[in-house]
Design an enzyme around this catalytic site. Structure first.
Site, mmCIF file in Angstrom:
data_model
loop_
_atom_site.group_PDB
_atom_site.id
_atom_site.type_symbol
_atom_site.label_atom_id
_atom_site.label_comp_id
_atom_site.label_asym_id
_atom_site.label_seq_id
_atom_site.Cartn_x
_atom_site.Cartn_y
_atom_site.Cartn_z
ATOM 1 N N LYS A 91 -89.871 -8.498 -113.542
ATOM 2 C CA LYS A 91 -88.760 -7.823 -114.762
ATOM 3 C C LYS A 91 -88.620 -6.122 -113.978
ATOM 4 O O LYS A 91 -89.741 -5.613 -113.427
ATOM 5 C CB LYS A 91 -89.111 -7.559 -115.589
ATOM 6 C CG LYS A 91 -88.832 -7.583 -116.829
ATOM 7 C CD LYS A 91 -88.664 -7.809 -118.362
ATOM 8 C CE LYS A 91 -87.114 -8.289 -118.928
ATOM 9 N NZ LYS A 91 -88.046 -7.918 -120.495
HETATM 10 C C1 E4P Z 1 -85.032 -8.209 -122.507
HETATM 11 O O1 E4P Z 1 -86.136 -9.285 -122.248
HETATM 12 C C2 E4P Z 1 -86.032 -7.969 -123.265
HETATM 13 O O2 E4P Z 1 -87.648 -7.193 -123.454
HETATM 14 C C3 E4P Z 1 -86.207 -7.245 -125.105
HETATM 15 O O3 E4P Z 1 -85.224 -7.995 -125.281
HETATM 16 C C4 E4P Z 1 -85.926 -6.542 -125.794
HETATM 17 O O4 E4P Z 1 -85.504 -6.236 -126.888
HETATM 18 P P1 E4P Z 1 -85.246 -5.326 -127.712
HETATM 19 O O5 E4P Z 1 -83.846 -3.888 -127.890
HETATM 20 O O6 E4P Z 1 -85.521 -5.658 -129.149
HETATM 21 O O7 E4P Z 1 -86.425 -4.218 -127.919
#
Ligand code: E4P
Length: 226
Positions: free
Chosen positions: A86
């Protein structure tokens, strides 16, 4: 639309895998910090997630230069064959994504908030792009609208030549806060929604299912006692 679980919590992953419908897992530094993870244990923890869930498991690189991200990406990809690296959408992130994709390493470009960012992620060879829905809603803007724009724009083109092994980019609706986000993401044609465990549980539930079950059970008691 496939379901990914947005967590680093092994108990949640084990439970969701047992339900039979989970296709992958996404983690990020905040989710790992939330479970009290340590730096030393990070690779082993990702390996444990990859053992529990055979689908793609996103593990985030935290380097800020392309060289750091590429090195981290290679290390993360070596943990297990289902690791997806990622990487945030930045100039350095795009350059690292291109280099890793050219080596056959799959990348999920994260922190995506606009159509140009999503197009650049696709052109740099990302296997997945993650538009964040909830964080737009947090600042009183329409996250689903942005998700819709990104899906329409990506569907206008073919990115199979840009990516790994001719695979087209898939959109992961991320930062999901509610079952309505899940519903709308599916209606908009997102390939995947990555959802927190509490939202996944709510996706299973409906008051009419509970009411229906209670009345079926009550009537069956009558049949048993007749
Ligand atoms: C995506 O892969 C992220 O880990 C995640 O969806 C972020 O979400 P949040 O805005 O609730 O932290």
């Amino acid at each position: 639309m496939k379901f990914f679980l947005d967590t680093a919590d092994l108990k949640e992953i084990k439970e969701a895998v047992s339900w039979g419908a989970l296709a992958g897992v996404t983690t990020n530094p905040s989710l790992y910090a939330r479970i009290g993870g340590t730096l030393a244990d990070f690779p082993a923890h990702i390996d444990r997630i990859c053992t529990l869930c055979k689908g793609p498991v996103s593990a985030e690189a935290v380097g800020t230069t392309r060289d750091e991200i590429i090195r981290e990406g290679r290390e993360l990809a070596a943990i297990a064959s289902n690791v997806v690296v990622k990487i945030p959408v930045t100039v350095e992130g795009l350059a690292a994504t291109r280099a890793l994709a050219d080596e056959g390493i799959r990348v999920n470009m994260t922190l995506c908030f606009s159509v140009p960012q999503a197009l650049l992620a696709a052109r740099s060879g990302a296997r997945y792009v993650s538009p964040f829905v909830g964080r737009f809603d947090d600042i009183s803007e329409d996250g689903l609208d942005q998700l819709s724009n990104i899906i329409v724009a990506l569907n206008n083109y073919d990115f199979t030549q840009a990516g790994v092994n001719g695979e087209n980019i898939e959109v992961i609706a991320a930062s999901i806060r509610s079952t309505n986000h899940v519903t709308q993401a599916a209606l908009l044609g997102a390939d995947i929604a990555t959802v927190p465990f509490n939202v996944l549980k709510k996706c299973v539930e409906h008051p009419l299912t509970n009411n229906g079950l209670a009345s079926f059970n009550a009537d069956w008691e009558k049949v048993r006692n007749a």
